[in-house]
Motif scaffolding. Structure first.
Motif, PDB file in Angstrom:
ATOM      1  N   GLN A   9      48.417  30.434  37.604  1.00 52.23           N
ATOM      2  CA  GLN A   9      47.291  31.352  37.452  1.00 52.23           C
ATOM      3  C   GLN A   9      47.192  32.301  38.644  1.00 52.23           C
ATOM      4  O   GLN A   9      46.878  33.484  38.486  1.00 52.23           O
ATOM      5  CB  GLN A   9      46.003  30.529  37.313  1.00 52.23           C
ATOM      6  CG  GLN A   9      44.765  31.368  37.041  1.00 52.23           C
ATOM      7  CD  GLN A   9      44.841  32.096  35.718  1.00 52.23           C
ATOM      8  OE1 GLN A   9      45.375  31.570  34.744  1.00 52.23           O
ATOM      9  NE2 GLN A   9      44.325  33.327  35.681  1.00 52.23           N
ATOM     10  N   SER A  10      47.522  31.759  39.854  1.00 52.77           N
ATOM     11  CA  SER A  10      47.494  32.611  41.044  1.00 52.77           C
ATOM     12  C   SER A  10      48.547  33.712  40.944  1.00 52.77           C
ATOM     13  O   SER A  10      48.279  34.869  41.281  1.00 52.77           O
ATOM     14  CB  SER A  10      47.733  31.750  42.286  1.00 52.77           C
ATOM     15  OG  SER A  10      47.779  32.544  43.449  1.00 52.77           O
ATOM     16  N   PHE A  11      49.773  33.316  40.461  1.00 51.84           N
ATOM     17  CA  PHE A  11      50.816  34.331  40.267  1.00 51.84           C
ATOM     18  C   PHE A  11      50.374  35.381  39.260  1.00 51.84           C
ATOM     19  O   PHE A  11      50.630  36.590  39.433  1.00 51.84           O
ATOM     20  CB  PHE A  11      52.110  33.667  39.801  1.00 51.84           C
ATOM     21  CG  PHE A  11      52.832  32.927  40.896  1.00 51.84           C
ATOM     22  CD1 PHE A  11      52.594  33.219  42.235  1.00 51.84           C
ATOM     23  CD2 PHE A  11      53.751  31.931  40.592  1.00 51.84           C
ATOM     24  CE1 PHE A  11      53.261  32.546  43.243  1.00 51.84           C
ATOM     25  CE2 PHE A  11      54.431  31.254  41.597  1.00 51.84           C
ATOM     26  CZ  PHE A  11      54.175  31.557  42.927  1.00 51.84           C
ATOM     27  N   ALA A  12      49.747  34.919  38.201  1.00 53.22           N
ATOM     28  CA  ALA A  12      49.287  35.874  37.178  1.00 53.22           C
ATOM     29  C   ALA A  12      48.248  36.825  37.760  1.00 53.22           C
ATOM     30  O   ALA A  12      48.278  38.042  37.487  1.00 53.22           O
ATOM     31  CB  ALA A  12      48.716  35.118  35.976  1.00 53.22           C
ATOM     32  N   ASP A  13      47.344  36.245  38.576  1.00 54.23           N
ATOM     33  CA  ASP A  13      46.326  37.102  39.193  1.00 54.23           C
ATOM     34  C   ASP A  13      46.969  38.115  40.150  1.00 54.23           C
ATOM     35  O   ASP A  13      46.586  39.305  40.177  1.00 54.23           O
ATOM     36  CB  ASP A  13      45.311  36.243  39.949  1.00 54.23           C
ATOM     37  CG  ASP A  13      44.485  35.363  39.008  1.00 54.23           C
ATOM     38  OD1 ASP A  13      44.432  35.691  37.802  1.00 54.23           O
ATOM     39  OD2 ASP A  13      43.926  34.350  39.475  1.00 54.23           O
ATOM     40  N   GLN A  14      47.970  37.636  40.928  1.00 54.23           N
ATOM     41  CA  GLN A  14      48.649  38.548  41.849  1.00 54.23           C
ATOM     42  C   GLN A  14      49.411  39.635  41.092  1.00 54.23           C
ATOM     43  O   GLN A  14      49.436  40.805  41.505  1.00 54.23           O
ATOM     44  CB  GLN A  14      49.611  37.754  42.742  1.00 54.23           C
ATOM     45  CG  GLN A  14      48.914  36.831  43.737  1.00 54.23           C
ATOM     46  CD  GLN A  14      49.889  36.037  44.563  1.00 54.23           C
ATOM     47  OE1 GLN A  14      51.090  36.261  44.494  1.00 54.23           O
ATOM     48  NE2 GLN A  14      49.353  35.104  45.351  1.00 54.23           N
ATOM     49  N   ARG A  15      50.062  39.205  39.972  1.00 57.25           N
ATOM     50  CA  ARG A  15      50.794  40.178  39.163  1.00 57.25           C
ATOM     51  C   ARG A  15      49.846  41.236  38.602  1.00 57.25           C
ATOM     52  O   ARG A  15      50.151  42.441  38.595  1.00 57.25           O
ATOM     53  CB  ARG A  15      51.516  39.436  38.035  1.00 57.25           C
ATOM     54  CG  ARG A  15      52.710  40.175  37.516  1.00 57.25           C
ATOM     55  CD  ARG A  15      53.644  39.317  36.665  1.00 57.25           C
ATOM     56  NE  ARG A  15      52.941  38.375  35.815  1.00 57.25           N
ATOM     57  CZ  ARG A  15      53.041  37.055  35.931  1.00 57.25           C
ATOM     58  NH1 ARG A  15      53.797  36.534  36.889  1.00 57.25           N
ATOM     59  NH2 ARG A  15      52.388  36.248  35.123  1.00 57.25           N
ATOM     60  N   ALA A  16      48.700  40.788  38.149  1.00 59.59           N
ATOM     61  CA  ALA A  16      47.718  41.744  37.621  1.00 59.59           C
ATOM     62  C   ALA A  16      47.210  42.660  38.729  1.00 59.59           C
ATOM     63  O   ALA A  16      47.018  43.869  38.526  1.00 59.59           O
ATOM     64  CB  ALA A  16      46.558  40.970  36.993  1.00 59.59           C
ATOM     65  N   MET A  17      47.022  42.075  39.930  1.00 55.07           N
ATOM     66  CA  MET A  17      46.556  42.887  41.058  1.00 55.07           C
ATOM     67  C   MET A  17      47.588  43.939  41.449  1.00 55.07           C
ATOM     68  O   MET A  17      47.249  45.124  41.678  1.00 55.07           O
ATOM     69  CB  MET A  17      46.257  41.961  42.248  1.00 55.07           C
ATOM     70  CG  MET A  17      45.646  42.688  43.453  1.00 55.07           C
ATOM     71  SD  MET A  17      45.365  41.548  44.835  1.00 55.07           S
ATOM     72  CE  MET A  17      44.173  40.440  44.077  1.00 55.07           C
ATOM     73  N   ILE A  27      47.309  47.901  41.386  1.00 59.81           N
ATOM     74  CA  ILE A  27      47.578  48.754  42.549  1.00 59.81           C
ATOM     75  C   ILE A  27      48.602  49.817  42.198  1.00 59.81           C
ATOM     76  O   ILE A  27      48.480  51.003  42.585  1.00 59.81           O
ATOM     77  CB  ILE A  27      48.054  47.890  43.731  1.00 59.81           C
ATOM     78  CG1 ILE A  27      46.915  46.994  44.214  1.00 59.81           C
ATOM     79  CG2 ILE A  27      48.568  48.764  44.864  1.00 59.81           C
ATOM     80  CD1 ILE A  27      47.342  45.984  45.271  1.00 59.81           C
ATOM     81  N   ASN A  28      49.657  49.435  41.461  1.00 62.68           N
ATOM     82  CA  ASN A  28      50.695  50.400  41.080  1.00 62.68           C
ATOM     83  C   ASN A  28      50.117  51.512  40.216  1.00 62.68           C
ATOM     84  O   ASN A  28      50.454  52.696  40.393  1.00 62.68           O
ATOM     85  CB  ASN A  28      51.807  49.658  40.336  1.00 62.68           C
ATOM     86  CG  ASN A  28      52.999  50.572  40.047  1.00 62.68           C
ATOM     87  OD1 ASN A  28      53.347  51.435  40.857  1.00 62.68           O
ATOM     88  ND2 ASN A  28      53.620  50.391  38.891  1.00 62.68           N
ATOM     89  N   ARG A  29      49.250  51.114  39.288  1.00 68.07           N
ATOM     90  CA  ARG A  29      48.634  52.137  38.436  1.00 68.07           C
ATOM     91  C   ARG A  29      47.775  53.084  39.260  1.00 68.07           C
ATOM     92  O   ARG A  29      47.758  54.296  39.040  1.00 68.07           O
ATOM     93  CB  ARG A  29      47.795  51.453  37.344  1.00 68.07           C
ATOM     94  CG  ARG A  29      48.641  50.849  36.222  1.00 68.07           C
ATOM     95  CD  ARG A  29      47.771  50.460  35.044  1.00 68.07           C
ATOM     96  NE  ARG A  29      46.780  49.434  35.407  1.00 68.07           N
ATOM     97  CZ  ARG A  29      47.010  48.134  35.349  1.00 68.07           C
ATOM     98  NH1 ARG A  29      48.207  47.709  34.948  1.00 68.07           N
ATOM     99  NH2 ARG A  29      46.071  47.279  35.682  1.00 68.07           N
TER     100      ARG A  29
END
Length: 220
Positions: free
Chosen positions: A161-169, A173-175
């Motif tokens: 879940q932490s990886f998913a949250d980081q990926r979403a973050m 940021i990229n967007r």
């Protein structure tokens, strides 16, 4: 000194009465709580009964000899009847002694059997308790293993879940960066030129590596 008929008959009746009293005490030993080994009282009573039965045999033999020495017909007939009666009572008492003795032996065998059965039951219960404790320990170990596995899975789910949250973050940021870059005039042109230069440098580097490789093969 030899005794007369009256004294011998009185002695015989006294011994018969003593025998019955001993039988009463001896038969009282037959009980469910009979010890597995003969007690001192049992041995003493048995010896007393055997001794008194032997005395009665001796007394009856003396009565028989006294009767044979007398010559009176009428008195001898009555005395003979008394003598026969004493012999019958002695025979009955010998049988009664053997019967009580057999009852005590049977009671002792039952007590021994019950003791063995109790021991077997206690051993079975002990083995059952040991098996139950072993199964309970195994169950506790399995529960501990399950709890450990659940803990590891929970940590894995938390990391995922932490990886998913980081990926979403990072995606967010990229967007934002792309959006911010699109808002700056000429930034896309600069980025495009940078990308074109990178591609050109990559092609030049690849060509140089290929030429060097061919030269090495040629001069070799």
């Amino acid at each position: 000194m030899s005794l007369g008929w009256a004294q011998l008959r009185q002695q015989a009746r006294s011994l018969e009465s003593q025998t019955e009293n001993l039988f009463h005490s001896y038969s009282s030993l037959v009980s469910p709580s009979l010890p597995l080994k003969p007690s001192d009282d049992e041995v003493r009573l048995e010896q007393q009964i055997q001794e008194i039965l032997h005395k009665r045999e001796t007394t009856i033999a003396s009565l028989s000899r006294t009767l044979e020495s007398e010559s009176g017909v009428n008195s001898s007939a009555a005395k003979l009847q008394n003598l026969v009666r004493h012999k019958e009572i002695l025979t009955d008492h010998n049988k009664e002694f053997q019967r009580i003795k057999n009852n005590i032996h049977s009671a002792r065998e039952r007590a021994s059997l019950l003791s063995n059965v109790r021991n077997d039951i206690d051993q079975f219960h002990s083995a059952s308790r040991e098996d139950a404790e072993f199964l309970l320990d195994e169950r506790n170990r399995l529960d501990n293993s399950h709890n450990m596995a659940d803990s590891v899975l929970s940590q894995a789910y938390a990391i995922n879940q932490s990886f998913a949250d980081q990926r979403a973050m990072l995606g967010n940021i990229n967007r934002r960066v792309m959006y911010a870059a699109s808002q700056i005039p000429g930034i896309n042109t600069i980025i495009s030129k940078i990308n074109t230069r990178k591609k050109r440098d990559s092609v030049i580097l690849a060509v140089l590596i290929s030429i060097c490789f061919l030269l090495v093969i040629y001069f070799r």
